[in-house]
Design an enzyme around this catalytic site. Structure first.
Site, short mmCIF file in Angstrom:
data_model
loop_
_atom_site.label_atom_id
_atom_site.label_comp_id
_atom_site.label_asym_id
_atom_site.label_seq_id
_atom_site.Cartn_x
_atom_site.Cartn_y
_atom_site.Cartn_z
N CYS A 127 -20.57 -0.45 -2.82
CA CYS A 127 -20.79 -1.29 -4.01
C CYS A 127 -22.07 -1.00 -4.77
O CYS A 127 -22.03 -0.71 -5.97
CB CYS A 127 -20.75 -2.76 -3.61
SG CYS A 127 -19.14 -3.32 -3.03
N ALA A 158 -37.21 -4.09 3.51
CA ALA A 158 -37.50 -2.67 3.36
C ALA A 158 -36.85 -1.90 4.51
O ALA A 158 -36.65 -2.43 5.60
CB ALA A 158 -39.00 -2.43 3.36
N ASN A 161 -24.39 -7.03 -8.37
CA ASN A 161 -24.66 -5.96 -7.41
C ASN A 161 -25.85 -5.11 -7.83
O ASN A 161 -26.64 -4.67 -6.99
CB ASN A 161 -23.42 -5.08 -7.23
CG ASN A 161 -22.44 -5.70 -6.24
OD1 ASN A 161 -22.76 -6.65 -5.54
ND2 ASN A 161 -21.24 -5.15 -6.16
N THR A 208 -13.48 -3.76 -8.47
CA THR A 208 -14.64 -3.68 -9.35
C THR A 208 -14.35 -2.64 -10.43
O THR A 208 -14.17 -1.47 -10.12
CB THR A 208 -15.90 -3.30 -8.56
OG1 THR A 208 -16.11 -4.26 -7.53
CG2 THR A 208 -17.12 -3.26 -9.48
N PHE A 222 -32.37 -10.01 0.51
CA PHE A 222 -32.33 -8.66 -0.06
C PHE A 222 -33.73 -8.14 -0.42
O PHE A 222 -33.90 -7.39 -1.36
CB PHE A 222 -31.40 -8.61 -1.28
CG PHE A 222 -29.95 -8.76 -0.92
CD1 PHE A 222 -29.18 -7.65 -0.61
CD2 PHE A 222 -29.37 -10.00 -0.84
CE1 PHE A 222 -27.86 -7.78 -0.26
CE2 PHE A 222 -28.03 -10.15 -0.47
CZ PHE A 222 -27.28 -9.03 -0.18
N LEU A 223 -34.72 -8.56 0.37
CA LEU A 223 -36.06 -8.01 0.23
C LEU A 223 -36.48 -7.26 1.49
O LEU A 223 -37.66 -7.14 1.78
CB LEU A 223 -37.07 -9.14 -0.07
CG LEU A 223 -37.03 -9.72 -1.48
CD1 LEU A 223 -37.99 -10.90 -1.60
CD2 LEU A 223 -37.38 -8.65 -2.53
N GLY A 271 -26.70 1.26 1.03
CA GLY A 271 -25.57 2.18 1.04
C GLY A 271 -24.30 1.39 0.82
O GLY A 271 -24.33 0.29 0.28
N LYS A 327 -1.05 3.18 7.01
CA LYS A 327 -1.71 1.87 7.02
C LYS A 327 -0.69 0.75 7.22
O LYS A 327 -0.92 -0.18 8.01
CB LYS A 327 -2.45 1.64 5.70
CG LYS A 327 -3.83 2.25 5.61
CD LYS A 327 -4.51 1.75 4.35
CE LYS A 327 -5.92 2.28 4.24
NZ LYS A 327 -6.61 1.76 3.02
N ASP A 370 0.86 -1.19 0.00
CA ASP A 370 0.00 0.00 0.00
C ASP A 370 0.89 1.24 0.00
O ASP A 370 1.97 1.23 0.61
CB ASP A 370 -0.92 0.01 1.22
CG ASP A 370 -2.14 0.91 1.02
OD1 ASP A 370 -1.95 2.14 0.93
OD2 ASP A 370 -3.27 0.39 0.93
#
Length: 460
Positions: free
Chosen positions: A282, A274, A230, A124, A271-272, A279, A40, A35
């Site tokens: 990704c 509500a 995603n 990504t 992932f249903l 956030g 870090k 890095d």
């Protein structure tokens, strides 16, 4: 433990880089983490992990004899596989910023040697980036040979908060690139594919888990798989929130509705949920990235744009619920419980709490915020926001007119609400994660459903 240990370099020590380094060291490879941030690297050398991820510190400590941390790219020369795990933040129009990928590739190139080496895009990246990195290596590597230096796309599918489980026991491993390079990757991942490694104490192997499916494909398809996965998950969450809005108006319960449709094997239950919307680093970035790719090719993607619009609207839905009850926020004290975008992480990227704190301040409220883990990071990254940092939940609720539950931390799920409500001036709770399951002495508003019987009372 692998019978064929390899030497690996991992560029980048963020969420993906640290998880990749820990995984590969655990299954027996020798890993160097690189890095450009000396801060870090110094922390990691001292045994301190710069991010919060359950179990990661213990796993890194257990493999420290196979891990080295440095700011130098010299170790690339001896590496069999080099992972690029740097950030690709979105630009103003949603197009991913590749400056860190370009910089990493340019720094890697001079250190490539004469034996077969695989350069892996773990970040990504937009479709076509693998070819772009290949060209960068051609331009910057003095001894470049297209038969020895291959680029592979190997996207990650980790969820922050459960990254160890997701790394060690994945649903699938996606590998895109030339067949020769994929053979090397198969050797690298053999203990993971065959599940022959010893499960660490911090992440025991699930009883029903067998082994991951390996998807061998092209560079372009592997890059598309990451974005499409995603974007589809983001779409599911936005769909649930859109249905939740109608549930409130017709008297239905979004949780019962989500259960009913999720039991259809074609849809699935995950992932249903509500709530305050998605956030993190990704979903928003990758969905916007796909839209940007479509725009580049003259192809509209209205469904994905709608997913983003609904997610943005959901944060205003929470403010609207607050306003309907308090009428005005001028002079009111509002407490925000939860700052990280999800529990078990300190990641603040695209966190709903950020937008809510911003809007509450604009509307004249005095904002107090609390989070079990993320407050130190917020103190560094949210200096542009105006809020008071609470030292405890009790402190956060003291003299508050209203509370918004933004992140579903277990600390808030198990809270003795009736005991803590005594310190509040008002008794209004906007439960944006639907975590309150038993009656309490307050007026509670939830998302897509009526609060448990006995909670909704007149405000005084």
């Amino acid at each position: 433990m692998t019978k064929d240990p390899m030497t690996v370099a991992v560029i980048g020590t963020g969420y993906v880089g640290l998880g990749t380094a820990a995984l590969l060291a655990h299954i027996g490879h020798t890993v160097t983490g690189i890095d450009i941030s000396e801060e870090k690297i110094n922390l990691l050398r001292a045994g301190q992990v710069p991010i919060h991820e359950p179990g990661l510190d213990d796993l890194l400590a257990s493999v420290q004899d196979r891990l080295t941390w440095t700011t130098s790219y010299d170790s690339v020369h001896t590496a069999d596989v080099i992972f690029i795990c740097v950030g690709t933040p979105p630009g103003p129009d949603g197009t991913p910023d590749l400056q860190y990928v370009v910089s990493a590739a340019a720094r890697i190139a001079p250190h490539l040697n004469g034996h077969a080496q695989v350069i892996v895009n773990k970040s990504t990246v937009p479709i076509g980036t693998g070819d772009y990195v290949q060209r960068l290596l051609e331009d910057h590597a003095p001894g470049y040979d297209h038969e020895r230096h291959r680029v592979v796309s190997n996207p990650e599918f980790l969820r922050e908060g459960t990254a160890l489980q997701d790394s060690l026991y994945p649903d699938r491993i996606v590998l895109g690139g030339h067949p020769d390079a994929l053979q090397i990757m198969a050797r690298l991942y053999a203990p993971l594919i065959e599940q022959t490694f010893t499960a660490p104490a911090a992440a025991p192997r699930p009883e029903t888990y067998t082994r991951p499916t390996v998807v061998n494909t092209t560079l372009q398809s592997a890059e598309m798989i990451k974005y499409a996965a995603n974007a589809f998950l983001a779409l599911k969450i936005s769909f649930a929130n859109e249905i939740a809005g109608l549930c409130e108006r017709v008297g239905a319960d979004i949780e019962e509705v989500a259960t009913g449709i999720g039991l259809d094997g074609r849809i699935g239950t995950r992932f249903l949920n509500a709530g305050a919307g998605w956030g993190g680093s990704c979903f928003g970035k990758d969905t916007a990235g796909l839209i940007s790719a479509g725009r580049e090719h003259g192809y509209d993607m209205p469904i994905l744009q709608a997913a983003i619009d609904i997610n943005t609207r959901q944060r205003q839905v929470i403010i609207d619920k607050l306003m309907r009850q308090l009428r005005t926020l001028k002079g009111k004290r509002v407490t925000v419980l939860g700052m990280a975008f999800k529990p078990d992480t300190d990641d603040l990227r695209d966190a709903p709490a950020h937008d809510l704190i911003t809007r509450l301040h604009q509307l004249g409220a005095t904002v107090t915020a609390h989070d079990p883990i993320a407050m130190p990071r917020a103190a560094r990254e949210w200096t542009h926001l105006t809020y008071r940092e609470a030292s405890s939940v009790q402190d956060a609720l003291h003299r508050a007119d209203a509370v918004i539950i933004v992140t579903e931390w277990s600390d808030y799920r198990t809270l003795d609400w009736n005991a803590h409500l005594k310190g509040m001036r008002g008794r209004l709770i906007i439960d944006a994660r639907n975590i309150i399951r038993t009656p309490i002495d307050a007026h509670v508003e939830q998302i897509g459903r009526e609060a448990p019987v006995g909670e909704r009372r007149a405000l005084t």
